[in-house]
Design an enzyme around this catalytic site. Structure first.
Site, PDB file in Angstrom:
ATOM      1  N   GLY A  45      -1.278  -0.165  -3.329  1.00 47.19           N
ATOM      2  CA  GLY A  45      -2.002   1.070  -3.022  1.00 47.19           C
ATOM      3  C   GLY A  45      -2.350   1.943  -4.217  1.00 47.19           C
ATOM      4  CD  GLU A 100       4.220   4.297  -3.727  1.00 47.46           C
ATOM      5  OE1 GLU A 100       3.066   3.827  -3.679  1.00 47.46           O
ATOM      6  OE2 GLU A 100       5.082   4.054  -2.881  1.00 47.46           O
ATOM      7  CG  ASP A 101      -0.258   4.361  -1.965  1.00 49.34           C
ATOM      8  OD1 ASP A 101       0.971   4.604  -1.984  1.00 49.34           O
ATOM      9  OD2 ASP A 101      -0.739   3.427  -1.300  1.00 49.34           O
ATOM     10  CG  ASP A 104       5.416   8.213   5.737  1.00 44.99           C
ATOM     11  OD1 ASP A 104       5.757   9.264   6.276  1.00 44.99           O
ATOM     12  OD2 ASP A 104       5.110   7.198   6.391  1.00 44.99           O
ATOM     13  CE  LYS A 132       0.656  10.383   6.058  1.00 39.92           C
ATOM     14  NZ  LYS A 132       0.620   9.065   6.755  1.00 39.92           N
ATOM     15  CG  ASP A 160      -3.047  -1.417   3.293  1.00 41.40           C
ATOM     16  OD1 ASP A 160      -2.245  -0.624   2.761  1.00 41.40           O
ATOM     17  OD2 ASP A 160      -2.692  -2.338   4.068  1.00 41.40           O
ATOM     18  NE  ARG A 166      -4.694  -3.023  -0.362  1.00 38.48           N
ATOM     19  CZ  ARG A 166      -3.505  -2.482  -0.115  1.00 38.48           C
ATOM     20  NH1 ARG A 166      -3.265  -1.227  -0.426  1.00 38.48           N
ATOM     21  NH2 ARG A 166      -2.537  -3.191   0.449  1.00 38.48           N
TER      22      ARG A 166
HETATM   23  P1  IMP Z   1       7.579   5.511   2.439  1.00 37.97           P
HETATM   24  O1  IMP Z   1       8.541   4.534   1.864  1.00 37.97           O
HETATM   25  O2  IMP Z   1       7.802   5.751   3.903  1.00 37.97           O
HETATM   26  O3  IMP Z   1       7.535   6.830   1.652  1.00 37.97           O
HETATM   27  O4  IMP Z   1       6.159   4.833   2.401  1.00 37.97           O
HETATM   28  C1  IMP Z   1       5.400   4.747   1.290  1.00 37.97           C
HETATM   29  C2  IMP Z   1       4.383   3.631   1.433  1.00 37.97           C
HETATM   30  O5  IMP Z   1       3.918   3.500   2.760  1.00 37.97           O
HETATM   31  C3  IMP Z   1       3.173   3.940   0.603  1.00 37.97           C
HETATM   32  O6  IMP Z   1       3.280   3.380  -0.660  1.00 37.97           O
HETATM   33  C4  IMP Z   1       2.050   3.312   1.397  1.00 37.97           C
HETATM   34  O7  IMP Z   1       1.841   1.993   0.966  1.00 37.97           O
HETATM   35  C5  IMP Z   1       2.530   3.310   2.813  1.00 37.97           C
HETATM   36  N1  IMP Z   1       1.898   4.395   3.621  1.00 37.97           N
HETATM   37  C6  IMP Z   1       2.492   5.531   4.081  1.00 37.97           C
HETATM   38  N2  IMP Z   1       1.625   6.290   4.770  1.00 37.97           N
HETATM   39  C7  IMP Z   1       0.450   5.638   4.721  1.00 37.97           C
HETATM   40  C8  IMP Z   1      -0.865   5.937   5.235  1.00 37.97           C
HETATM   41  O8  IMP Z   1      -1.138   6.978   5.886  1.00 37.97           O
HETATM   42  N3  IMP Z   1      -1.829   5.019   4.981  1.00 37.97           N
HETATM   43  C9  IMP Z   1      -1.598   3.872   4.281  1.00 37.97           C
HETATM   44  N4  IMP Z   1      -0.408   3.554   3.771  1.00 37.97           N
HETATM   45  C10 IMP Z   1       0.614   4.423   3.995  1.00 37.97           C
HETATM   46 MG    MG Z   2       2.243   1.897  -1.504  1.00 34.76          MG
END
Ligand code: IMP
Ligand code: MG
Length: 182
Positions: A45, A100-101, A104, A132, A160, A166
């Site tokens: 991402g 990072e993109d 979450d 977020k 994605d 993407r």
């Molecule tokens: P985390 O580990 O829950 O913080 O998730 C992070 C990863 O989840 C990011 O690097 C993204 O690849 C993916 N991700 C989280 N939210 C989204 C979204 O809204 N769209 C696409 N990918 C997401």
């Molecule tokens: Mg990612």
């Protein structure tokens, strides 16, 4: 690119993204004066963001990548982080900027921070385009944030849905989809 019926609306235009990335690049340039950066992008991402961001940073820098698995084909987190591709560079004694993109739950970033700290870098900071913050499951420090975003599933500019979208030059929301699958 044409909108199809899965799209809801554009959240950030190409121009808004460029403006924000320029601003982040300036901040990072000021912060790391006199130092050399090792930018570490989290595949896949990050690619669009890291490519744009590095060109807005006026410092000597190197670029490396990590690849992790955190989501499957569906759009919810499994909570499991696995390193699929490790770094090519030795990070000991270096100033790492982890890029990072989106953050979450924070699980991916938190895991990678601990993973990289174990290799004795001189410093480590994080930069994410989208955040977020209300979705955190673990506390994680994000040093540079582009935008806080609503609880919607976002696509484009590297992000994605089931590996597609993407290549959109803007960030959009997907219809009928919040972050977590219910
Ligand atoms: P985390 O580990 O829950 O913080 O998730 C992070 C990863 O989840 C990011 O690097 C993204 O690849 C993916 N991700 C989280 N939210 C989204 C979204 O809204 N769209 C696409 N990918 C997401
Ligand atoms: Mg990612």
């Amino acid at each position: 690119m044409e909108f199809d019926d899965k799209f809801e609306k554009v959240l950030f235009t190409q121009e808004e993204l460029e403006e924000k990335v320029t601003e982040l690049g300036k901040k990072i340039t000021e912060k790391y004066q006199g130092k050399e950066l090792l930018m570490v992008g989290v595949l896949r991402g990050c690619v669009t963001f890291v490519a744009d961001l590095m060109r807005k940073i006026d410092l000597p820098l190197e670029l490396d990548f990590l690849s992790v698995a955190s989501y499957g084909k569906s759009a919810f987190t499994s909570g499991v982080v696995r390193v699929l591709k490790d770094l090519s560079e030795d990070v000991e004694g270096r100033h790492i900027l982890l890029v990072e993109d989106i953050v979450d739950s924070g699980l991916t970033l938190n895991y990678l921070l601990n993973y990289l700290k174990g290799r004795n870098p001189a410093s480590i900071a994080t930069c994410v385009l989208l955040d977020k913050p209300y979705r955190r499951e673990v506390e994680v420090t994000v040093d540079y944030v582009g935008f806080d975003v609503p609880d919607k599933f976002l696509i484009g500019y590297g992000l994605d849905y089931a590996q597609k979208y993407r290549n959109l030059p803007y960030i959009a929301t997907l219809k009928n989809k919040i972050t977590k699958e219910e």
